[in-house]
Design an enzyme around this catalytic site. Structure first.
Site, mmCIF file in Angstrom:
data_model
loop_
_atom_site.group_PDB
_atom_site.id
_atom_site.type_symbol
_atom_site.label_atom_id
_atom_site.label_comp_id
_atom_site.label_asym_id
_atom_site.label_seq_id
_atom_site.Cartn_x
_atom_site.Cartn_y
_atom_site.Cartn_z
ATOM 1 N N CYS A 275 -65.260 48.726 18.912
ATOM 2 C CA CYS A 275 -64.030 47.997 18.643
ATOM 3 C C CYS A 275 -63.005 49.101 18.716
ATOM 4 O O CYS A 275 -61.902 48.841 19.224
ATOM 5 C CB CYS A 275 -64.203 47.115 17.533
ATOM 6 S SG CYS A 275 -64.382 48.317 15.934
ATOM 7 N N HIS A 333 -63.581 46.962 11.402
ATOM 8 C CA HIS A 333 -63.241 46.463 12.651
ATOM 9 C C HIS A 333 -61.800 46.825 13.137
ATOM 10 O O HIS A 333 -61.036 46.706 12.223
ATOM 11 C CB HIS A 333 -63.478 44.678 12.816
ATOM 12 C CG HIS A 333 -63.031 44.180 14.173
ATOM 13 N ND1 HIS A 333 -63.475 44.795 15.127
ATOM 14 C CD2 HIS A 333 -62.043 43.143 14.667
ATOM 15 C CE1 HIS A 333 -63.104 44.030 16.364
ATOM 16 N NE2 HIS A 333 -62.228 43.161 15.797
ATOM 17 N N ASP A 356 -56.404 41.607 19.774
ATOM 18 C CA ASP A 356 -57.795 42.191 19.628
ATOM 19 C C ASP A 356 -58.416 42.014 20.846
ATOM 20 O O ASP A 356 -58.766 41.080 21.631
ATOM 21 C CB ASP A 356 -58.599 41.565 18.701
ATOM 22 C CG ASP A 356 -59.796 42.237 18.306
ATOM 23 O OD1 ASP A 356 -60.132 43.297 18.866
ATOM 24 O OD2 ASP A 356 -60.587 41.821 17.176
ATOM 25 N N ASN A 396 -60.072 36.867 5.389
ATOM 26 C CA ASN A 396 -59.889 35.877 4.370
ATOM 27 C C ASN A 396 -61.222 34.869 3.991
ATOM 28 O O ASN A 396 -61.157 34.325 3.086
ATOM 29 C CB ASN A 396 -58.809 34.728 4.446
ATOM 30 C CG ASN A 396 -57.348 35.482 4.316
ATOM 31 O OD1 ASN A 396 -57.069 35.687 2.936
ATOM 32 N ND2 ASN A 396 -56.498 35.195 5.082
ATOM 33 N N ASP A 398 -64.906 33.399 2.550
ATOM 34 C CA ASP A 398 -65.527 33.781 1.514
ATOM 35 C C ASP A 398 -67.091 33.982 2.005
ATOM 36 O O ASP A 398 -67.409 33.766 3.043
ATOM 37 C CB ASP A 398 -65.529 32.464 0.649
ATOM 38 C CG ASP A 398 -63.924 32.248 0.085
ATOM 39 O OD1 ASP A 398 -63.583 33.281 -0.099
ATOM 40 O OD2 ASP A 398 -63.699 31.375 -0.293
#
Length: 687
Positions: A275, A333, A356, A396, A398
């Protein structure tokens, strides 16, 4: 009467490059920015009588051309192609000279143009080629959609040719130097060629040129072209431990070598990238094209494959993390942000956009991602193109962590804070880290270490546990390569009865983007706890167990407590990286370094390990060294120091970086060091 002919052309590259802030960009063409005039000096075989009738200037972009009207106005319009004509006095090469100021609209397509001058006279017509220019986006022009109002930001995100990429973990961040190399020989021409060999250009070159006015379009083309998954892109990804047939991703120190090798191979993918390599190369291409760009690292970045904004992780009773499910959390990342207006999205979403180039998911049928407005991610506008939901999940999602045991109930811990713990980039004009997490996300209510007992299947992970055990995991010191890793486990009995508790501690080696692999150390204990008693257990992982971690230096550490009576389980985990030693670089007279003057740097490294090292030392420096310097390190005993001198000559003024890396033969680990150097202009002295 003989036809009027063009005899002499001067593109005045030094002055145009200085005026357009493109000095140092290496190209066979004049390099200018759109929306801003550049100057030509022309010499003719005779006097011009009627400018508007006698001359036509034409900018040719392959099969497209733009006829540029001449004007005598001192302020040619910036909304269209125009040329201001001024008669000049005789010169040494021609008695009939003229100065022409050419301005392109701020919405002109990016590309390499040929300039032609068509001359008409009663005795005939004549055409002359006046040169070639590469046209870039212009962050200094308010009418351009990449305009940046802040000069410091323009210097950092367009002109700066080195950066720091961040790796490791949020509690132990590694600074990785990277040379963007946009001023290195041939790099700008390669970046222009990248657009020419894209699938978009091959499918419909006319449409491609028409859309190259828009940085949104350009950025999507480049995002796809940095990886090779759908085209003849630059890099092939490889996240395995086997880099045979190519170069390990950790060995790259900058973008220049990668782009040059790709061009020399006639656009065969370069092996291999991960990356930060994809992001570093994309930053180079975008800065070279004039689009403000910065590299961003997100720590604990989620890859949510099913789009439910929940990442599931599984551990067994021995504390081993299990490779179950397609979802994953990368320790870090790296992607890029590009600055541009977004008229396609309405008001309020201009500014930084996420892109990306690492191939993870398809966007519009192609492996690419973005541009997604950072503000849309923060405000959860998940219907915003492009790929906003995917990026939202990266920062974001969980995390549900399950402790599983065949035939028995499962325990789940819900963590709403781990993903997107820290999002950062290099600060303006310094080597400090800038925390930009708040631009991506609002803080959540802390629900860390909430233990849930879940009977049966894992779907019911909303029930709170009434369990009587708690566990805490704490690293005593920042782990350093060559030293033992010391940590403590705090066990607490929250009930009114005595408990007998089994402790399982497990340390696994891992890569930054995947589940752990092998166990490198483990321990088991039986603990007796009185009612409401807490005990602190000290553990130590020997340094010899961490010596074979390779370049990742990452460890997944977990402890599972099991109540022998109730079979209640509780887990705590921590992923940490082990810091490497640093190579030291010192520069003589570093306060008075002047462009074009030879300098000397001293590179030293002392082996802090209890074992001998061997390997290859490489020293690089964009704008400082013409070629890399290599030194074979045959054997460096424990406590022994190596020292070498490196001669360099800065090519241009500005802040530059020397970077040293030692790739060891012992385990493939790379030890690094860097030094930033302020180079003064050749005409400026320092007192």
């Amino acid at each position: 009467m003989e036809a009027l002919k063009l005899q002499y052309v001067n593109l005045d590259k030094p002055q145009n490059h200085k005026h357009h802030r493109t000095e140092g960009l290496s190209s066979s063409s004049l390099v200018v920015r759109r929306g801003q005039p550049f100057r030509l000096t022309l010499g003719f075989s005779g006097p011009l009588k009627r400018i508007t009738d006698d001359l036509i200037l034409r900018a040719v972009l392959d099969g497209l051309h733009f006829d540029i009207p001449f004007t005598l106005s001192r302020e040619p319009p910036q909304s269209q192609w125009a040329a201001q004509f001024q008669q000049a006095g005789p010169g040494p090469t021609s008695p009939y000279r003229a100065t022409v100021w050419v301005v392109s609209p701020a919405t002109a397509p990016v590309g390499v143009y040929r300039l032609q001058l068509l001359l008409r006279s009663p005795s005939g017509s004549h055409s002359g080629r006046t040169g070639q220019f590469a046209l870039l986006c212009n962050p200094w022009c308010e009418a351009d959609s990449v305009w940046l109002p802040d000069e410091n930001m323009r210097e950092e995100y367009v002109r700066n040719d080195f950066g720091l990429l961040y790796q490791g973990t949020p509690k132990n961040i590694i600074f990785r130097p990277w040379g963007f190399d946009q001023y290195e020989r041939g790099i700008l021409d390669i970046c222009m060629t990248l657009l020419q060999v894209s699938n978009e250009h091959k499918r419909n070159w006319r449409q491609d040129y028409g859309q190259r006015a828009d940085p949104v379009y350009i950025s999507r083309v480049v995002s796809a072209m940095i990886n090779c998954n759908d085209d003849c892109g630059v890099l092939e990804g490889n996240w395995s431990e086997d880099s045979s047939g190519g170069i390990p991703p950790s060995a790259w120190t900058g973008s220049g070598d990668i782009l040059r090798q790709w061009a020399l191979s006639r656009f065969r993918p370069i092996k291999y990238g991960q990356c930060w390599v994809f992001a570093g190369v994309m930053c180079t291409v975008m800065r070279a094209l004039g689009i403000p760009t910065r590299v961003v690292t997100c720590f604990n970045s989620a890859h949510d494959t099913n789009g439910n904004l929940v990442i599931e992780e599984y551990y067994n009773e021995a504390g081993e993390k299990l490779p179950q499910g397609r979802d994953s959390i990368w320790n870090f990342h790296t992607w890029v942000e590009c600055w541009m207006k977004r008229p396609d999205l309405g008001s309020g979403l201009d500014g930084w956009q996420v892109l990306d180039p690492t191939p993870q998911e398809r966007s519009g049928g192609v492996y690419r991602c973005g541009p997604a407005p950072v503000r849309a991610v923060r405000e959860r506008r998940l219907n915003t193109p492009y790929d906003t939901p995917f990026i939202y999940a990266e920062v974001n999602a969980d995390v549900c962590v399950y402790v599983v045991c065949p035939g028995q109930k499962q325990t789940c811990t819900m963590d709403t804070e781990r993903v997107g713990t820290l999002i950062c980039t290099k600060s303006l004009g310094s080597n400090r880290l800038q925390d930009i997490t708040s631009t991506y996300k609002h803080s959540k209510d802390a629900t860390l270490n909430m233990a849930l007992s879940v009977p049966g299947l894992p779907e019911a992970h909303g029930t709170r546990s009434a369990g009587g055990l708690s566990v805490g995991l704490h690293l005593v010191n920042v782990p350093v390569m060559g030293e033992h890793v010391t940590f403590s486990v705090t066990v607490t009995n929250k009930d009114n009865v005595r408990k007998s508790v089994r402790e399982h501690v497990n340390a696994q080696a891992k890569s930054y983007n995947s589940s752990p692999s092998r166990t490198l150390w483990e321990a088991r204990n039986l603990i007796q706890l009185a009612p409401h008693e807490s005990k602190v257990l000290k553990h130590q992982i020997p340094s010899s167990q961490c010596a074979a971690l390779g370049d990742s230096h990452l460890v997944n550490l977990a402890v599972v407590l099991v109540d022998t009576t109730s079979q209640e389980r509780v887990l705590a985990s921590e992923e940490f990286n082990i810091s490497s030693p640093v190579i030291n670089i010192q520069v003589e007279n570093e306060d008075s370094i002047v462009a074009c003057d030879g300098q000397i740097a001293v590179v030293t490294f002392t082996n802090p390990f209890s074992w001998a090292l061997s390997g290859v030392l490489a020293v690089t420096g964009a704008g400082l060294l013409e070629d890399k310097v290599f030194l074979r390190v045959a054997l460096l005993k424990p406590g022994e120091t190596m020292e070498t001198t490196v001669k360099f000559t800065p090519k241009m003024a500005g802040i530059k970086m020397l970077h040293a890396s030692l790739r060891t033969n012992n385990n493939g680990a790379v030890i690094r060091g860097f030094k930033t150097i302020t180079v003064l202009p050749a005409t400026q002295s320092h007192f």
